[in-house]
Enzyme design. Structure first.
Site, short mmCIF file in Angstrom:
data_model
loop_
_atom_site.label_atom_id
_atom_site.label_comp_id
_atom_site.label_asym_id
_atom_site.label_seq_id
_atom_site.Cartn_x
_atom_site.Cartn_y
_atom_site.Cartn_z
N ASN A 70 0.84 -1.19 0.00
CA ASN A 70 0.00 0.00 0.00
C ASN A 70 0.88 1.24 0.00
OD1 ASN A 70 0.48 0.85 2.86
ND2 ASN A 70 -0.39 -1.18 3.23
N ILE A 86 -2.68 -7.17 14.39
CA ILE A 86 -1.55 -7.07 15.33
C ILE A 86 -1.92 -6.21 16.53
CG2 ILE A 86 0.87 -6.37 15.58
CD1 ILE A 86 1.12 -6.78 12.49
N PHE A 98 -3.57 3.64 15.24
CA PHE A 98 -3.78 4.65 14.22
C PHE A 98 -4.95 4.21 13.36
CE2 PHE A 98 -0.68 8.14 13.45
CZ PHE A 98 -0.01 8.04 14.66
N1 CTP Z 1 -3.55 -2.89 12.40
C1 CTP Z 1 -2.81 -3.98 12.81
N2 CTP Z 1 -2.94 -5.16 12.18
C2 CTP Z 1 -3.79 -5.31 11.13
C3 CTP Z 1 -4.55 -4.21 10.69
C4 CTP Z 1 -4.40 -3.01 11.34
O1 CTP Z 1 -2.02 -3.84 13.76
N3 CTP Z 1 -3.88 -6.48 10.53
C5 CTP Z 1 -3.44 -1.63 13.15
C6 CTP Z 1 -2.82 -0.49 12.38
O2 CTP Z 1 -1.42 -0.45 12.58
C7 CTP Z 1 -3.52 0.70 13.00
C8 CTP Z 1 -4.88 0.18 13.36
O3 CTP Z 1 -4.74 -1.23 13.47
O4 CTP Z 1 -2.91 1.09 14.21
C9 CTP Z 1 -5.98 0.49 12.39
O5 CTP Z 1 -5.59 0.15 11.08
P1 CTP Z 1 -6.58 0.43 9.86
O6 CTP Z 1 -5.96 -0.14 8.63
O7 CTP Z 1 -6.99 1.88 9.85
O8 CTP Z 1 -7.86 -0.36 10.30
P2 CTP Z 1 -8.36 -1.78 10.03
O9 CTP Z 1 -8.37 -2.52 11.31
O10 CTP Z 1 -7.60 -2.42 8.92
O11 CTP Z 1 -9.85 -1.49 9.63
P3 CTP Z 1 -10.47 -0.98 8.22
O12 CTP Z 1 -9.45 -1.30 7.15
O13 CTP Z 1 -11.72 -1.75 8.10
O14 CTP Z 1 -10.71 0.49 8.38
#
Ligand code: CTP
Length: 426
Positions: free
Chosen positions: A224, A323, A343
């Site tokens: 990404n 995570i 975040f």
């Molecule tokens: N995060 C994580 N592990 C994942 C996905 C997200 O640790 N597999 C953490 C990111 O580092 C961030 C937070 O969760 O601190 C939110 O990430 P974001 O991508 O905004 O949210 P998602 O949980 O992926 O939800 P969505 O994509 O549905 O908005």
């Protein structure tokens, strides 16, 4: 926390209002001091250059005057000071004295408290409790390693000075080893760090940053647009605030902040393992990484070739572990020993989405931002959400937002508590 505007959101130069006495003693590294002076001025500091006679053999006072915008001082008999006391006047107005380069001889002079030329005289005359002295050693590797120099550096530290590190590598004398003066940019960073309040002293901070890369085959993958800049800025700011910092970074080509331990990972699974290994000994976890939610279920071991049918290959996906959510549900976090910060990269309805995400991930603090507005940029705008409400940090450089965010995190984690002793977050 209520909605309020960050009054210092605008990006003032970081050293604005600071007056630095930049001392040069004799050494070939004086050529780097010209650039250091420029960087200090660019960072907003006023710089008063003081040179020893030996320094003037390596670089002219005219160069340093032009770069600092002020006449250079080099003699205690300088008639420009109405009271004839350059050593008192120059040292009283300084926020810090930085001697760069600091030669082996000058280090010895400082240790002995010599006062027979202006630079050592003003260092001796400075009010020790109010005007810090920082020295950047620069010399041949044998001179640096000599017990006399090492003994003097230890004594200098004991006398209250801050001895900065040295670089390693090819030296002007043709030898290779320790003793090069740090690069101007490194010295600037060290000075900024020196001035940063140590609000995270004793904390162990774990940060994730950047994108993850999920392989489709050996040459292709899904990633990404996250640049990792925000996470790296936070790691640097946390380190400068006194924390021990480990940065788990996805594939980015950013420079590791000084003093930060970096672990490079590729996929979300790699990141999860690296984090799981370290989270329980951390006291603060900051998840800035844009972790891929999905990975190809069955990555091919060989490059997927076109088969001539015109049909695109069918990819099946598996969900990656969350995570942040898994760390937030760990025993250390549940017991209040590990403060978790998430975040949220959103594209719309930031407040609602970020509030919902905070509850879903069960973290005490969630930082929302608009992903498409910030990916790859050097600036950002943040919305902090906690149980009390929200706080907006308006658009500013990632560097200044990181410094501000670290202060906000420190407010929620008892300062100076030894790692692992945090009370439960609000
Ligand atoms: N995060 C994580 N592990 C994942 C996905 C997200 O640790 N597999 C953490 C990111 O580092 C961030 C937070 O969760 O601190 C939110 O990430 P974001 O991508 O905004 O949210 P998602 O949980 O992926 O939800 P969505 O994509 O549905 O908005």
């Amino acid at each position: 926390m209520t909605n309020q505007v960050n009054v210092c959101g605008a990006d003032a130069p970081e050293l604005a209002g600071k007056h630095i006495v930049l001392g040069l003693s004799g050494g070939i590294a004086c050529y780097k001091s010209a650039e250091l002076c420029r960087l200090l001025v660019k960072a907003g500091a006023t710089v008063q250059v003081v040179m020893t006679e030996a320094a003037a053999q390596f670089i002219t006072p005219v160069t340093m005057q032009a770069l600092s915008g002020r006449p250079v001082y080099s003699s205690q008999w300088d008639g420009r000071e109405p009271n004839g006391m350059a050593h008192i006047n120059l040292s009283r107005e300084a926020d810090a004295i930085l001697v760069a380069p600091c030669s082996a001889d000058f280090i010895a002079r400082l240790v002995q408290g010599r006062a027979d030329e202006l630079l050592s005289l003003l260092c001796l005359a400075r009010p020790v409790d109010r005007v810090p002295l920082l020295v950047a050693p620069a010399m041949n590797r044998e001179m640096y390693a000599h017990p006399a120099t090492q003994r003097n550096l230890a004594q200098l530290t004991q006398d209250g000075a801050t001895v900065l590190g040295v670089g390693t590598g090819f030296q002007a004398c043709g030898e290779t080893g320790d003793g090069r003066m740090l690069e101007p940019g490194e010295l600037l960073e060290d000075l900024m760090a020196f001035f940063t309040p140590k609000v995270l002293n004793g904390q162990r901070v774990l940060v994730t940053a950047g994108p993850t890369y999920e392989a489709i085959d050996p040459v292709r993958g899904i990633t990404n647009r996250s640049s990792g800049k925000m996470g790296f800025a936070i790691a640097r700011a946390a380190r400068e605030a006194g924390a021990e910092v480990t940065l788990v970074a996805g594939p980015v080509s950013l420079t590791t902040p000084r003093g930060v331990t970096r672990i490079d990972v590729k996929s979300a699974s790699n990141m999860l393992s690296a984090v799981a290994e370290r989270a329980q000994s951390a006291s603060i976890f900051i998840a800035t990484a844009a972790v891929a939610d999905w990975r190809p279920a069955d990555p091919s071991l060989q490059k997927i070739k076109k088969d001539g049918s015109g049909q695109a290959p069918q990819l099946a996906f598996t969900e990656n572990a969350d995570i942040l959510a898994s760390v937030a549900r760990s025993p250390a976090a549940l017991a209040g020993r590990l403060f978790c910060v998430g975040f949220a990269a959103e594209s719309h309805d930031l407040l609602e989405n970020a509030q919902a995400k905070r509850l879903r991930k069960q973290v005490p603090l969630l930082v929302g931002n608009i992903g498409p507005d910030t990916f790859g940029q050097d600036d950002n705008a943040l919305l902090l959400i906690d149980a009390q409400g929200s706080l907006e940090l308006p658009r500013a450089s990632k560097r200044s937002l990181a410094l501000r965010l670290v202060v906000e995190i420190a407010r929620r984690v008892p300062a100076h508590a030894p790692a692992g002793q945090n009370t439960a977050p609000a």
